[in-house]
Each structure stands twice: as structure tokens, then as C-alpha cells.
Write an enzyme that holds these catalytic residues in place. Structure first.
Site, mmCIF file in Angstrom:
data_model
loop_
_atom_site.group_PDB
_atom_site.id
_atom_site.type_symbol
_atom_site.label_atom_id
_atom_site.label_comp_id
_atom_site.label_asym_id
_atom_site.label_seq_id
_atom_site.Cartn_x
_atom_site.Cartn_y
_atom_site.Cartn_z
ATOM 1 N N ARG A 1 0.973 8.278 0.939
ATOM 2 C CA ARG A 1 -0.353 8.471 1.528
ATOM 3 C C ARG A 1 -0.251 9.156 2.886
ATOM 4 O O ARG A 1 0.607 8.815 3.697
ATOM 5 C CB ARG A 1 -0.992 7.085 1.676
ATOM 6 N N HIS B 1 0.809 -1.226 0.000
ATOM 7 C CA HIS B 1 0.000 0.000 0.000
ATOM 8 C C HIS B 1 0.838 1.269 0.000
ATOM 9 O O HIS B 1 0.294 2.346 0.124
ATOM 10 C CB HIS B 1 -0.959 0.000 1.193
#
Ligand SMILES: *[C@@H]1O[C@H](CO)[C@@H](O)[C@H](O)[C@H]1NC(C)=O
Ligand SMILES: *[C@@H]1O[C@H](CO)[C@@H](O)[C@H](O)[C@H]1NC(C)=O
Length: 363
Positions: free
Chosen positions: A257, A224
Site C-alpha cells: 500500500r 494491513h
């Protein structure tokens, strides 16, 4: 003094005869040396030795190889092997500790015994791989880790250095590996993670809280991406002075992120991403959002966790065709003082729904 002997650590799983040689030693360099060949004897006695060599160790599933308090011979910790409570497979604590893997070893976490596609959200209770909690002013170098049940390294320490750690969890791709974060950092000051090579199914790095943190020279794939957060709603919720640099993220859901928790209060400041190369990103190249709740975005940003003094420099690469190069969802006034230089993420479709993008950034 460093032992040169090759030795073996097998965690939570019997060593299948078909498996390649799995060997490792964890060595604390100092004056006197103890060699252990069972997890029970190492866990019971390692703290009275100044150098620990582990030879042909097997840690039974549900127990912990406990290398706590290595620097002191006096304070015994309560036993942490917890069949039911599920401690980590390995824990280590102390000050000025050096843990080193021998060349060419592998430490096999036996993750396939637990993998069920649910990670920490349900199914079997799964042990984390390694707690580096209260492992201060210490170094973990050159460990080759394979198949962690869930999260690999949980770091809660002051001034630890983690160098050349390889986490190879690609078997989890087709076998139910989930939430296999490589490095989760929280409640820490002065963490350095260098030259990590990660192949997993969740964050390569997740900083939930902490100050003065460096992640550099990382090679991340399959997961991720490089994450701050989610920030908010924990015991410690401040993230400041974090530099993530000279790293690649490939074949991953996200590149970079930052997530903050909806309606929480805390702050994220002084985060720098410098020289990050992205490729094969399948959701967002760069995603910054202030709307997380129960692990999912709500779509409605809140302002209680401002993100200030954010620098993105030399962030380049591409996302897949249906995906989003940059997405920014800030509350009104809660993102400020951002500097973006040479942010060039191509491919995909730009997101029309960005909100409150501070000057300096573009969406
Ligand atoms: C390292 O391990 C691999 C795989 O087990 C083996 O083929 C190779 O010979 C080893 N190299 C050294 C230097 O021991
Ligand atoms: C930020 O953290 C780095 C790494 O620990 C440190 O060298 C630097 O001095 C810190 N900067 C500030 C302003 O504290």
C-alpha cells in the site's frame, strides 16, 4: 562479552502464573556489566553502565523502562516514566548500542489490559511498546515480543538495524487489539529491518518519512500489509530510496500500500517492492492512492505528493474472491516513472475506477 544468563522482563502486567515462562534480557555488549532487577533501578542507572543485563524486571503499567543515552554517562535525560502522559513501555537511545534478547525469551507487553477495539482512535490511552528514537548506528536483535497495547516499534533514528524481531499479537484478534503496527518508521536515515515475523492487526511496516530504508525477509500476517504512508501533513514528509523485498504478506487486509495525503505537498520517490508474495488478502493486493484525509480515502486524488520512480518487481499471489488485486488512484500527472515487472496478483475483481495509471503499471 555477552551475558548468557536467562532473565525476565514483564512489561505493564503482572506475570500470570498460568503464562508460559516469559524471560528476556536486553544486553549492550561492551566492557563492564550491570545487572538490574527493577525497572526503576535500571532506568535510573543503566546509562552509567556499558553493558546492561535486565533480570526479572517488571515495568508497572504506565511507566517506562528507560534505556536512554546508554552510550554516554554524562547527559541525564528528564525522567520519562509518565503515568499520565503515557510514554512507551520501553525506550532506548544512544549510539553504537547493541540490544539483544536471549534465546527463547518473550517480552510480554500485556496488551490485553488496554485493548478495547479502539487502538489510538479512542478508549483507553495506550502506551506504544518501544521507542527507538535517536538510537543511532545501533542494533536490536532477536526480541520476541507479545501482545503490544498499540504500535510496537517506533523508529526515528539514523542507521539502526532491527534484526529477527518477532511480534506475536494474535491474541488481539479476538480481544480488541487495534492499531498494533509492527514497525513505524519516520524521520530516519539508513534503517534496516530484517527477518521480522509479525502477526498483528495493522501495518506490518509503515514508512511515513525517511530515506535509505530497507525491509527484507519479513513474514507479515493478520494485519494491513506493507505500507508507505500515509505521507504528508507531518513535520517530515519525504520518503525516498526505500526497498522492501523478499517478504510475504498473508491473511491481511492489504498486501502492498502507498497512501498520500490529500492536498499535502511532499514526495515519494525511489520506492521498490521486490519479490513480495501475497496470500489471503481481503481488500487490496496492491493499492496506491493519493486521496487520504483524516485516515480515510476521499476518492478524489490530488497531485501535491508525487509518487515517482516506483518499482514493483516479482509481486505475486492472490486476493480473496470479492477483493481487488490492484487499485491505483493517482492525480493528473502526479505518478510517473513506474516500472512494473512480473506483477501477477490474481483472484477477485479488477477495479474499474483506477485513475491516471502511469505507463508501465496496470490496473
Ligand atoms: C523454550 O520455551 C519453551 C516454552 O516455554 C520450552 O518448552 C522449551 O523447552 C524452551 N527451550 C529451551 C531451549 O529453553
Ligand atoms: C539506497 O539505500 C540503500 C540502503 O541504505 C543504500 O545502500 C543505497 O546506496 C541507497 N541508494 C541511493 C541511490 O542512495
Amino acid at each position: 562479552m555477552r551475558s548468557s544468563m536467562m532473565s525476565m522482563v514483564v512489561l505493564g502486567a503482572a506475570l500470570a502464573s498460568a503464562a508460559p515462562t516469559l524471560s528476556s534480557s536486553l544486553v549492550k555488549r561492551a566492557s563492564s556489566s550491570c545487572t538490574f532487577n527493577s525497572a526503576a533501578s535500571a532506568s535510573a542507572s543503566a546509562k552509567s553502565c556499558s553493558t546492561v543485563v535486565l533480570d526479572n524486571i517488571e515495568v508497572p503499567a504506565g511507566e517506562t523502562l528507560d534505556l536512554s543515552d546508554l552510550a554516554s554517562s554524562s547527559t541525564a535525560k528528564p525522567p520519562s516514566a509518565t503515568r499520565n502522559g503515557m510514554g512507551p513501555l520501553i525506550r532506548s537511545s544512544g549510539s553504537n548500542i547493541i540490544l539483544t534478547g536471549t534465546s527463547n525469551h518473550t517480552i510480554n507487553g500485556g496488551g490485553e489490559r488496554w485493548w478495547d477495539g479502539e487502538g489510538t482512535n479512542g478508549g483507553k490511552t495506550k502506551p506504544k511498546f518501544f521507542y527507538a528514537h535517536d538510537l543511532d548506528d545501533s542494533t536490536i536483535t532477536g526480541l520476541n515480543v507479545k501482545n503490544t497495547p498499540v504500535q510496537a516499534f517506533s523508529v526515528q533514528s539514523d542507521n539502526p538495524v532491527l534484526n529477527r524481531i518477532t511480534i506475536e499479537n494474535s491474541d488481539g484478534d479476538y480481544n480488541g487489539g487495534h492499531n498494533t503496527d509492527a514497525f513505524d518508521v519516520s524521520e530516519s536515515n539508513g534503517v534496516t529491518i530484517r527477518n521480522a515475523v509479525v502477526r498483528n492487526q495493522d501495518d506490518c511496516l509503515a514508512v511515513n518519512s525517511g530515506t535509505n530504508i530497507v525491509f527484507t525477509g519479513g513474514t507479515c500476517s493478520g494485519g494491513h500489509g506493507l505500507s508507505i504512508g500515509s505521507v504528508g501533513g507531518r513535520d517530515d514528509n519525504t520518503v525516498s530510496n526505500v526497498t522492501i523485498s523478499h517478504s510475504t504478506v498473508s491473511n491481511s487486509a492489504n498486501g502492498i500500500r502507498i497512501k498520500t495525503i490529500s492536498r499535502a505537498t511532499s514526495k515519494v520517490s525511489g520506492v521498490t517492492f521486490n519479490n513480495i508474495q501475497l496470500s489471503g488478502i481481503t481488500e487490496y493486493g496492491v493499492v496506491i492512492e493519493q486521496d487520504y484525509e483524516n485516515g480515510s480515502p476521499t476518492g478524489t486524488p490530488t497531485t501535491g505528493v508525487p509518487i515517482t520512480d516506483l518499482t514493483m518487481q516479482q509481486v505475486t499471489g492472490s486476493v480473496e474472491s470479492d477483493d481487488t488485486p490492484v487499485y491505483i488512484l493517482c492525480g493528473d500527472g502526479s505518478c510517473s516513472d513506474w516500472t512494473w515487472l512480473n506483477v501477477d496478483v490474481t483472484g477477485g475483481e479488477s477495479r474499474s475506477k483506477c485513475e491516471n495509471v502511469p505507463s508501465g503499471a496496470s490496473c
